[in-house]
Design a protein around this motif. Structure first.
Motif, short mmCIF file in Angstrom:
data_model
loop_
_atom_site.label_atom_id
_atom_site.label_comp_id
_atom_site.label_asym_id
_atom_site.label_seq_id
_atom_site.Cartn_x
_atom_site.Cartn_y
_atom_site.Cartn_z
N SER A 125 -9.35 12.37 53.50
CA SER A 125 -10.24 11.68 54.43
C SER A 125 -9.79 10.25 54.66
N LEU A 126 -9.31 9.58 53.59
CA LEU A 126 -8.81 8.22 53.73
C LEU A 126 -7.57 8.19 54.63
N SER A 129 -8.72 8.54 58.10
CA SER A 129 -9.30 7.30 58.59
C SER A 129 -8.22 6.31 59.00
N ASP A 153 -11.14 1.53 54.86
CA ASP A 153 -10.91 2.15 53.55
C ASP A 153 -12.17 2.38 52.73
N GLY A 154 -13.32 1.91 53.19
CA GLY A 154 -14.53 2.14 52.42
C GLY A 154 -14.63 1.23 51.21
N CYS A 161 -13.78 6.47 47.57
CA CYS A 161 -14.05 5.46 48.58
C CYS A 161 -14.23 6.03 49.98
N ARG A 162 -13.59 7.16 50.27
CA ARG A 162 -13.72 7.76 51.59
C ARG A 162 -14.17 9.22 51.50
N GLN A 172 -15.81 14.02 61.16
CA GLN A 172 -15.38 12.68 60.74
C GLN A 172 -14.93 11.87 61.95
N GLY A 176 -17.44 8.98 62.06
CA GLY A 176 -16.92 7.93 61.19
C GLY A 176 -16.77 6.62 61.95
N THR A 260 -19.74 8.68 49.02
CA THR A 260 -19.24 7.94 47.87
C THR A 260 -19.80 8.51 46.57
#
Length: 497
Positions: A125-126, A129, A153-154, A161-162, A172, A176, A260
């Motif tokens: 997911s990161l 993103s 990056d959250g 984090c993501r 997403q 997102g 998270t």
């Protein structure tokens, strides 16, 4: 032996079907995403009180963790306050790992399988993103939601984090904030007699005898299992479930997905207490000599369940004068702002002055980089703070009483006179969170704190901050302890000692 496809491969397959134009960027982003998650995981392994780590040994070439089964895990010297991805690999019994999910699976400790899957999905997911991030102009954003959407990056220190379990690639990209979408909130009318409403729910969200509840489309599809005929366009903020209405307030929607660490609902108790708590916080902010504003809760509604609820809050931008900007602390690292040692010291002094003053009076803020915003002058100097989302503060009736204040009727979980609990809440979020995330390294955090604390009143709370280890939520331990309620804590080396 056949291995199931990894989360990284699953995301790649979905991208190939839906957004093939992002495939190359996604593949290029994967190594950096693995390192970013591995760095956060190494922080937890190095500092959280994990029961299966028997000893931690520092040497010239890094840190060795001796596991209770005799294995050795070796990695670089940890900087618990670093936000860069400085851990690219660790070694477990002679084998190198650059994939945090595979490392966690091969550690084979209790509850590791679920956490490994979470890390795998979070890493993918990161990378998604980062692949989908929009090019940012050099000039500062004008709207508040544009600041929020710069945070790609959250959480700067959380291994998940993501992590967005339950969200497809399409969802997403559609919801997102880092992808810059406009989200169409559903509007669900509910008979007024079936709703708990506090504050002033706006006329535009009312019909004859009915209250109209804004609903996140993910919630409508996956939890409420319904379609919504009427919709309202909004811009998602960094929390994903809170969105900015065009020209109006922010709306916090019910989103029963774990983002998270936990599933964050809007409880009936929080709706019932929202107006009283908002007035209480405004009265406290008035005692901060103009250095703090708290966004007011305008109205809250729950239609018989936390799954169908919403809260309307002021936009923080109303507390900025002409030429000033209100920036979430988490977004400071995305700006071209020259965060010099002097700037960091000024920001730390402002944040600690406000945080310690409120703590002395009886309120511990959850002042992490999402809840805490800073008002910047036209030249970028930190002037004042804005705080939002009162759901996780802690309030001490005894401290309030010493200052002639009375605690309003609050949910029991918010109320405590335990000094350790109050200090953990503030220091863990503000110092080990917002200030550390802004500084970017332990050395920069130390220098900023040393300059900031010189002018602060010598209170017992400041003495506790200066004299012992720094509390931080044990985020890795908490993900490996799903049956344990409440926060768990780690003790980080104090940068001031």
């Amino acid at each position: 032996m056949h291995r199931p496809p990894t989360a990284e491969a699953e995301v790649a397959d979905e991208l190939a079907a839906r957004r093939p134009d992002l495939l190359a960027r996604y593949a290029a982003a994967l190594p950096g995403a693995r390192a970013a998650v591995l760095t956060r995981l190494w922080r937890g392994l190095a500092h959280d009180p994990l029961p299966w780590i028997a000893a931690r040994e520092r040497g010239r070439d890094g840190l060795v963790l001796r596991l209770s089964d005799g294995r050795r895990l070796h990695g670089p010297h940890p900087d618990p306050y670093a936000t860069g991805a400085y851990v690219t690999a660790v070694r477990l019994d002679g084998r190198d790992y650059d994939d945090p999910a595979r490392l966690m699976a091969d550690l084979a400790v209790p509850r590791c399988a679920a956490f490994a899957a979470e890390l795998g999905h979070g890493t993918a997911s990161l990378a998604l993103s980062r692949a989908g991030r929009r090019d940012r102009p050099d000039e500062w954003p004008v709207s508040d939601w544009e600041w929020e959407q710069r945070v790609v990056d959250g959480h700067p220190f959380h291994p998940a984090c993501r992590s967005r379990p339950g969200f497809s690639v399409a969802e997403q990209l559609a919801y997102g904030p880092e992808h810059g979408p406009v989200v169409e909130l559903g509007l669900v009318p509910v008979p007024a007699g079936e709703c708990l409403v506090t504050g002033a729910w706006p006329d535009r969200l009312r019909e004859a005898g009915r209250v109209v509840v804004p609903v996140h489309p993910w919630q409508a599809a996956h939890v409420l299992k319904r379609t919504c005929e009427e919709r309202l366009a909004a811009h998602p903020l960094m929390s994903l479930r809170t969105l900015a209405l065009p020209g109006g307030p922010h709306v916090k929607t019910a989103l029963s997905a774990r983002l998270t660490s936990s599933v964050r609902d809007i409880s009936l108790a929080s709706v019932a207490a929202s107006a009283v708590l908002s007035d209480f916080a405004a009265a406290l902010a008035a005692r901060a000599d103009g250095l703090l504003h708290v966004t007011r809760t305008l109205g809250a509604v729950a239609a018989g369940s936390p799954d169908l609820a919403a809260v309307l809050r002021e936009s923080p931008r109303r507390y900025a004068a002409d030429g000033e900007r209100v920036v979430p602390v988490a977004a400071l690292a995305t700006t071209a702002l020259p965060r010099s040692p002097a700037w960091l010291a000024a920001f730390a002094r402002l944040a600690l002055t406000v945080g310690l003053r409120l703590l002395e009076q009886g309120v511990a803020l959850e002042a992490h980089g999402q809840n805490l915003l800073v008002v910047l002058s036209p030249s970028g100097d930190p002037l004042r703070l804005v705080y939002r989302d009162l759901a996780d503060i802690r309030v001490s009736p005894a401290r309030l009483a010493r200052h002639g204040l009375t605690a309003p009727g609050l949910p029991d979980r918010m109320v405590t006179d335990d000094a350790l609990a109050l200090r953990r809440k503030l220091f863990g979020s503000l110092v080990a969170g917002a200030l550390a995330g802004t500084a970017g390294t332990g050395a920069a955090l130390r220098d900023a704190l040393e300059a900031a604390v010189r002018d602060l009143p010598r209170t017992p709370d400041l003495a506790a901050l200066l004299g012992g280890p720094l509390p931080a939520k044990a985020l890795t331990l908490m993900r490996l302890s799903p049956g344990t309620g409440g926060d768990q804590w780690a003790e980080l080396p104090n940068p001031l000692r």
